[in-house]
Scaffold this motif. Structure first.
Motif: not given
Length: 579
Positions: A301-316
């Motif tokens: 769970y994230f609160t913004t698109n930016e947080e979600a995409l950051d998790a994607y970039k980190k492979g999470e």
């Protein structure tokens, strides 16, 4: 921002050119009910609709106006404001995997996915069904773990789920034949008493209250049949039942996913869902629809698109849905992944309070000037989003969409002329209320309208005040989003225009009421389309745009949406991987 739009099939963009397994995409139609293959005790209803029978592989189906860019009760509420989504969404994933049965093609080997990690950018669930306020995370959780009697399938059609068929002995009576052998996660077998209990005992929860159901009685006929009586004819009863889940009536667990029948469950009680950072669900192997190919789901769970995409970039995470522009997504796309674009049921718009004393917006020419001064394409770009301009209150997938309504080109000169004709040669000043996360939209709209002589006083409203101000009659003009997520335009008309704190009109009320009781679907469609036209002819609101969403997944994952994104009908149990 959340949700999506576009009337086209999903577009797949891959960083590496490699063939992709065939994915079936449904063509959305206004037909509300699937034709039957065989019926069990189902007579043709008086409205001429033929009740459907279950598909080969049962699948499952959210909410309504929503705060732009924010999880919102209103998103679900447009089921009536919900459903959506039944079926949208999702954050709104609304995907289902279909089996293509073409004997001329080599059979695809479906590999199980041990764990699917999904980024949710809409925040945490507010509760577990039947608790919760219908936020997108609430809907996504409920749609994986619970089920109703029916669900949406193939776009906008009603299909059996926990009921196998239904009939209408008269206009206010529905008899449902229940599927046998359905297991709750508790281990009990579903009975007619469980259905009766679930429909009768939770009328004060958000899901039931906002569905618009008007059930007067539920009677158990025998172990496999129930009778539902409504307060008069209800042509959209099936749409509304999509979000009313059936629970184990004998269970001592309260607000627990283990009371459901869905393809996924939890190994333990979900405590304090609003504090979760992630949530793991495991496959329910006694699921009546078959063994889930995704063996476990981990929502992060994230609160913004930016947080979600950051998790994607980190492979999470393995999967992320976002309304970020495709150009930005291509910049972060991992090798071996693809982007799937899909449409949405949400329409962002400018609404008016017609009870505002002496406001310029009471003059239709002023409202028309506002409409002509808006530039949806520039607004989408300013929000760094994807979408298409909107010209009416519902999208093309929703029965009630009127193909004769077109959006005019932006015309600042004509907008100025209309203001002059309305008695405002020097322009007007109007207060615009909005949710703080829509600050980018408010600023861009203010810039656009200023060019036509319309000055906006910006009025951001937070969690504590937004609903009361915007939907409670405290605003002059407001920016919001609305979704016909139960795939019925009359739910939107009712929520937005039938005797609300912002609007009331006896002719519109009469038309809405007429649509609410007309069982003949052809006649009902004509009524709904006329309401759409009347609202636009009188410029009762200003539609802006429908967002499109993108889903990032591995190239080898086969995921097809069954319904446009809205939050409802989010299914992962038939997602699979190919070689």
């Amino acid at each position: 921002m959340d949700q999506s739009d576009s009337e086209t099939n999903p577009t797949v963009v891959m960083p590496n050119s490699q063939p992709e397994p065939e994915q079936t995409i449904q063509t959305l139609e206004p037909t509300p009910v699937l034709k039957p293959q065989s019926l069990v005790d189902a007579a043709t209803p008086p409205n001429g609709q033929i009740p459907p029978t279950p598909p080969d592989e049962p699948q499952t189906p959210q909410p309504t106006p929503e705060k732009p860019n924010k999880k919102s009760k209103k998103l679900w509420v447009i089921l009536v404001a919900i459903l959506a989504v039944l079926l949208a969404g999702a954050s709104a994933y609304w995907f289902l995997v279909r089996d293509g049965k073409n004997p001329s093609k080599t059979a695809i080997v479906k590999k199980e996915i041990p764990l699917l990690r999904i980024a949710n950018s809409q925040g945490t669930p507010s509760g577990v069904y039947p608790s919760g306020d219908g936020y997108i995370p609430d809907i996504e959780l409920a749609e994986q773990t619970f089920e109703g009697l029916v669900h949406f399938q193939e776009g906008s059609k009603i299909a059996p789920l926990l009921a196998t068929s239904w009939s209408n002995p008269d206009e206010s009576t529905w008899v449902f034949t229940l599927k046998t052998g359905v297991k709750f996660h508790t281990g009990r077998t579903m009975s007619a008493e469980d259905v009766k209990h679930s429909l009768e005992n939770f009328k004060d929860n958000f899901w039931y209250a906002t569905s618009g159901l008007a059930i007067t009685s539920v009677k158990v006929i025998d172990d496999n049949h129930i009778e539902i009586k409504t307060d008069g004819p209800d042509p959209s009863l099936l749409n509304k039942l999509v979000v009313i889940n059936i629970m184990d009536s004998k269970s001592e667990l309260k607000s627990d996913v283990r009371n459901g029948t869905g393809p996924y469950t939890s190994e333990e009680e979900i405590k304090d869902p609003q504090t979760l950072k992630e949530l793991k669900l495991v496959a329910f192997d006694d699921y009546h629809g078959g063994k889930p190919t995704v063996r476990a789901i981990n929502f992060k769970y994230f609160t913004t698109n930016e947080e979600a995409l950051d998790a994607y970039k980190k492979g999470e995470v393995d999967m992320v849905e976002t309304d970020t522009s495709k150009e930005e997504l291509n910049a972060v796309l991992r090798s071996g992944d693809k982007i799937i674009e899909f449409s949405n049921l949400v329409v962002y718009y400018l609404g008016f309070n017609f009870n505002s004393d002496e406001s310029p917006i009471l003059n239709q020419k002023v409202r028309e000037a506002i409409y002509l001064a808006t530039d949806p394409a520039a607004l989408i770009a300013a929000r760094k989003a994807s979408g298409i301009p909107a010209g009416q209150i519902t999208t093309v997938e929703v029965p009630g969409y009127n193909p004769d309504i077109t959006r005019p080109e932006r015309d600042v000169a004509k907008a100025k002329a209309l203001l002059k004709e309305a008695g405002y040669p020097d322009g007007v000043t109007i207060k615009l209320s909005y949710y703080p996360t829509s600050e980018d939209a408010a600023n861009e709209i203010a810039r656009q309208l200023k060019e036509a002589g319309i000055t906006l006083t910006l009025d951001p409203q937070g969690d504590e005040t937004y609903d009361d101000v915007v939907y409670g009659g405290g605003a002059e003009m407001f920016f919001a989003g609305s979704s016909a997520s139960n795939l019925d335009a009359n739910a939107v008309f009712t929520s937005e225009f039938r005797d609300t704190p912002n609007f009331s009109d006896k002719d519109i009320n009469a038309a809405i009421d007429d649509a609410a009781k007309t069982l003949d679907q052809e006649k009902r469609l004509a009524i709904l389309q006329k309401i759409s036209k009347d609202l636009m002819d009188q410029q009762r609101w200003v539609p802006l745009y429908t967002p499109t969403s993108s889903l990032i997944v591995k190239n080898t994952y086969v995921i097809n949406r069954d319904v446009n994104g809205t939050g409802l009908g989010v299914y992962f149990w038939k997602v699979y991987e190919t070689e």
